[in-house]
Design a protein around this motif. Sequence first.
Motif, mmCIF file in Angstrom:
data_model
loop_
_atom_site.group_PDB
_atom_site.id
_atom_site.type_symbol
_atom_site.label_atom_id
_atom_site.label_comp_id
_atom_site.label_asym_id
_atom_site.label_seq_id
_atom_site.Cartn_x
_atom_site.Cartn_y
_atom_site.Cartn_z
ATOM 1 N N SER A 93 19.231 15.394 -5.691
ATOM 2 C CA SER A 93 19.339 14.096 -6.361
ATOM 3 C C SER A 93 20.708 13.834 -6.981
ATOM 4 O O SER A 93 21.017 12.684 -7.286
ATOM 5 N N ALA A 97 20.739 9.135 -5.600
ATOM 6 C CA ALA A 97 19.555 8.915 -6.440
ATOM 7 C C ALA A 97 18.258 8.914 -5.633
ATOM 8 O O ALA A 97 17.216 9.353 -6.142
ATOM 9 N N ILE A 104 9.990 12.222 -10.286
ATOM 10 C CA ILE A 104 9.944 11.541 -11.580
ATOM 11 C C ILE A 104 8.562 11.819 -12.177
ATOM 12 O O ILE A 104 7.546 11.438 -11.588
ATOM 13 N N THR A 170 15.961 17.264 -11.813
ATOM 14 C CA THR A 170 14.830 16.755 -12.606
ATOM 15 C C THR A 170 14.295 17.816 -13.549
ATOM 16 O O THR A 170 14.098 17.568 -14.745
ATOM 17 N N TRP A 306 16.233 6.769 -13.801
ATOM 18 C CA TRP A 306 16.354 6.692 -12.341
ATOM 19 C C TRP A 306 16.614 5.249 -11.898
ATOM 20 O O TRP A 306 17.454 5.000 -11.034
#
Length: 325
Positions: A93, A97, A104, A170, A306
């Motif tokens: 990522s 993106a 997420i 993340t 994000w």
Amino acid sequence: MLNRKNAALFSVLTVTLTSEAWAQETWDMALAYPSSNYHSELASDFASMVNENQDEINITTHPGGSLYGGGQIYSSTRRGLVPLGERFISALSNEDAIFGIDAIPFLATNFDEAKALYEASKPKMQEVLEANNLKLLYSVPWPPQGLYVNNEINSIEDMQGVRFRAFDPTTERVAELMGATPTSIEAADLTQAFATGVAESMFGSGSTAYDSKLWEHVDYWYDIGAWLPKNMVIVNLDMWNALRQDTRDVVLATAADIERQGWEKAIELDGWYKEQLADNGMGIMDASDQLEADFEAIGEQMLQDWLDRSGEYGEEIISTYRGES
Ligand code: PCA
């Protein structure tokens, strides 16, 4: 000097070599996870099926990071050092993106939602991969992610200062938001990291914990179904474009078949992994209301981050996913 008999033999040999050894190109496939993990087993089935049904390439899989470690697979495939590779998507990522979408927290928390999110995000992901000289072949999820810890926890405050294994930006960010201390560790190095105390906690499905017998080092798994990340199998685009059309058709049909089987397999194994963890003495825990609320707040913040990063296309993907468009 070649006499007539030898010359005839020589030409027979040449023809044999041409059709069997020269025409068929060996294609290595780099995998980061152990050979016994279902992702690697699917890749091995993919290779066998492709090998059986065409004669242009012969795929050989290299599991457990034995050819390239997880952290090198994307760039090695992009550069054509290896034609095929499998990579954990959200580890990328920072590249773009789009690769962070399936990590997420609390955006998609079961297999149906994860599939819908995959469908909504696939066109953009394919576009980004093609811009990087890569093509997506198939993508298979991990079961829902939970939190492995050594002490019972009631809120994220209990995670302060915990040495935390991160496997993508993340999990690094979630660790920071919890006040834990993240260290980036690939699955292949996990056992060592937990055995030496470099890591004492992590997010993950039952799958990777099972592969590395995490119950030997960690006592509890909070089954919070936070997200379902995916692996993807990619091929170098130049090498792909150089294949014959009939070969590409075989590869694509096989990839579609393996992707379908892979989703079914992940669903089937989810419960089985949990049983293995419990049978080996790990406490399978439900999150307290406080812990759940803390994680939801982290999830909302990460979705907002994000969306800020991805801009317009991110909004579109999320609204397609939520059925608003
Ligand atoms: N296992 C992978 C990523 C997600 C998961 O469940 C890993 O631990 O590397």
